[in-house]
Structure formats: C-alpha cells, structure tokens
Design an enzyme around this catalytic site. Structure first.
Site, PDB file in Angstrom:
ATOM      1  N   SER A 143       0.848  -1.184   0.000  1.00  0.00           N
ATOM      2  CA  SER A 143       0.000   0.000   0.000  1.00  0.00           C
ATOM      3  C   SER A 143       0.883   1.233   0.000  1.00  0.00           C
ATOM      4  O   SER A 143       1.950   1.247   0.628  1.00  0.00           O
ATOM      5  CB  SER A 143      -0.903   0.006   1.231  1.00  0.00           C
ATOM      6  OG  SER A 143      -1.536   1.266   1.395  1.00  0.00           O
ATOM      7  N   TYR A 157      -4.173  -0.042  10.203  1.00  0.00           N
ATOM      8  CA  TYR A 157      -3.972  -0.545   8.841  1.00  0.00           C
ATOM      9  C   TYR A 157      -2.633  -0.080   8.274  1.00  0.00           C
ATOM     10  O   TYR A 157      -1.877  -0.871   7.700  1.00  0.00           O
ATOM     11  CB  TYR A 157      -5.123  -0.066   7.953  1.00  0.00           C
ATOM     12  CG  TYR A 157      -4.979  -0.443   6.496  1.00  0.00           C
ATOM     13  CD1 TYR A 157      -5.139  -1.761   6.085  1.00  0.00           C
ATOM     14  CD2 TYR A 157      -4.682   0.517   5.529  1.00  0.00           C
ATOM     15  CE1 TYR A 157      -5.015  -2.115   4.750  1.00  0.00           C
ATOM     16  CE2 TYR A 157      -4.558   0.176   4.193  1.00  0.00           C
ATOM     17  CZ  TYR A 157      -4.722  -1.140   3.811  1.00  0.00           C
ATOM     18  OH  TYR A 157      -4.580  -1.484   2.497  1.00  0.00           O
ATOM     19  N   LYS A 161       0.393  -2.515   7.121  1.00  0.00           N
ATOM     20  CA  LYS A 161       0.869  -2.534   5.740  1.00  0.00           C
ATOM     21  C   LYS A 161       2.360  -2.188   5.659  1.00  0.00           C
ATOM     22  O   LYS A 161       3.101  -2.738   4.838  1.00  0.00           O
ATOM     23  CB  LYS A 161       0.049  -1.563   4.885  1.00  0.00           C
ATOM     24  CG  LYS A 161      -1.243  -2.160   4.349  1.00  0.00           C
ATOM     25  CD  LYS A 161      -0.972  -3.372   3.475  1.00  0.00           C
ATOM     26  CE  LYS A 161      -2.216  -3.901   2.790  1.00  0.00           C
ATOM     27  NZ  LYS A 161      -1.919  -5.110   1.974  1.00  0.00           N
TER      28      LYS A 161
END
Length: 299
Positions: A143, A157, A161
């Site tokens: 990402s 998150y 990532k």
C-alpha cells in the site's frame, strides 16, 4: 507461459479482480477465500459462473489466512490438484478507521494477523515447493500508505501494511538464490471500486472514540475521507491494479520490477520508496551481497 497461481483474499476487491484478469490471461488461478460454504458461497458461485462463461481456468479453494491449519490444507490441495505452484500473490488484508487510541491492543494484533502474519503462514506452506522447483514468483500487494503521505485515523492498517512491506523486502533477498523472484505492487488509496473503506473496522473503545469525535478532532474523519476522495482522479480505475499484476506475472523471469506503483492520487510513496530501495541496493553492494538484488537462475 501458463502459470499456476494462488491469490489470497480473492472474494472481493483487488483479489477478485486480479484472479479474473490472470485467468483471462491464460493462467490457472486459484482464488482463495474463507467460508466458501458459508458467507462466501455466493462469491464461489460467481467464480464458477465467470469461469464457465469466459472459458477460463479459475478455481476457488477454502483458505483462511488467519488459520495455519487452513493455509496448510489449502496450499496442499492446490499442489495436489495442479502438481506445481508458480506464483504466490499475497493480497488478503483488512482496514480499520478511527483514532488510534480508541483501538484496543487486541484489535491492533488482529489487523497485524490478517495483513502480516497471514503472509508468513502462506509462505511457510508454499515456499518449500517453490524452493525445490528452483523457480517461482512471490507478489506482495502492499500500500502507498507504507511510505506515502498518510491521513489520520487509519493507523492500525497503515502500521500493518508498513510491516508487511518491510517483510516483503526482507524476503526478496532471502529467496533470490533459490530462484524465486519478488515483486511488490503498491496501490494508492482507491476510494471507489472496492469494499475496502465500506467494510473497514472501527474502534472497540467507543467512549474513547467519542472523546475524539466530540472534542478538538470533531469533523476530522469526514475531512480525511473527503480529502482522499478529492485527490482521486475521476478516471481512477481499480482494475489498473489487476492489470499491473497480470503484466508482472507475464514478464520474463529476472525482468520483473521490484516495485510497481499504481497510485492515481500520487501521494508521494513512489518518491520515498525510490530512495529507500536505492539505499537498500547500495548497502547490498557495499557488503558484498549484490547478487541478492535479483533472482538466480537455478538448474
């Protein structure tokens, strides 16, 4: 050349799109997902319908990336079925949205389990065969949040990532002499075309979250999401991620890019990653391990 491919988290989003695109490109694709006879039964039926309608080799396999037993069984089934495995695509992931303080440590652990530890489970199940074959490709769907400009309220998150991306970089060097190639796909923040944001988790500590929502950070969540959506060009298409994966899989061995960015919003990750990857390459040269920067042809 037709490849046998396994892709995790293929019930929706990037995973489902990539699975179909790879099958359309002529590969044998195993779209894995959990609860194939329960919640995801409609997705399994849709995969079967798509495969029949388009005349492609697209199959589903039960595989819950949060369970070591399920991962071992799923990968074993694929190998028994196809006789080999050429490409592993780490795509499974989950997002959460809210102030970092309001998430419990257990929620952080769960996000890391799905986004990071899942890849370790799959690697431990699949890599022995790839190493024995002396050839393979591992694709990591990272990402831009790992190194780009990041808005607030997505910390679990983003942290997961970033950890996953770091793991991918480390694995790349440790697999090169086994003849296994690594390619990292870096999607930007696509706010349309997937369920990533719609299905994101929320903080368990509602009282703590409310203190942010009704305090000096009132309006920040709405502004963050609105701002992200505004940065995304009107013609941004999530299919571009699937197309990038297909291009990489179809490239000759040893010619695949280490990192590919698919970021319509251009949040800066490509610039930061460019510097980081260059520094990594220079260090390897300085310590005499330059050969680990590219996969070795074995056999």
């Amino acid at each position: 050349m037709k490849q046998v491919i396994v892709i995790t988290g293929a019930s929706s989003g990037f995973g489902a799109l990539a699975a179909r695109a790879l099958a359309q490109a002529g590969h044998i694709v195993y779209a894995t997902m959990r609860k194939t006879t329960g919640r995801n039964a409609p997705q399994v039926a849709e995969v079967e319908r798509y495969a029949t309608e388009h005349g492609v080799d697209l199959r589903t396999v039960e595989l819950n990336v949060a369970s070591g037993e399920s991962v071992e069984a799923g990968i074993a089934k694929i190998i028994a079925d196809a006789g080999r495995l050429d490409v592993v695509i780490h795509n499974a992931g989950h997002m959460s949205f809210g102030p970092a303080e309001a998430f419990t440590p257990e929620q952080f652990a769960e996000l890391f389990d799905v986004n990071v530890l899942s890849t370790q489970r799959v690697n431990r199940a699949a890599l022995p065969l790839l190493r024995k074959q002396g050839r393979g490709l591992v694709v990591w769907v990272s990402s831009s949040s790992a190194r780009g400009g990041t808005p607030p309220y997505l910390s679990p998150y983003f942290a997961a990532k970033a950890a996953m991306d770091s793991l991918a970089v480390s694995y790349a060097a440790e697999l090169a002499r086994w003849g296994i190639e690594t390619s990292i796909i870096v999607p930007g923040a696509f706010t349309k075309g997937t369920n990533h944001f719609a299905h994101s988790g929320s903080p368990a500590d509602k009282v703590r979250a409310a203190e942010y929502d009704h305090g000096p950070y009132a309006g920040v969540p709405e502004q963050a999401l609105k701002g992200l959506a505004a940065l995304e060009p009107a013609d941004a298409d999530v299919n571009a991620v699937a197309e990038a994966i297909v291009r990489i899989v179809d490239m000759p061995f040893g010619k695949r890019p280490f990192r590919t960015h698919v970021d319509p919003s251009q949040d800066g990750a490509e610039i930061v990653n460019g510097v980081a990857d260059r520094v990594r390459a220079e260090l390897f040269r300085r310590i005499g391990l330059e050969d680990l920067l590219s996969p070795r042809v074995v056999g």
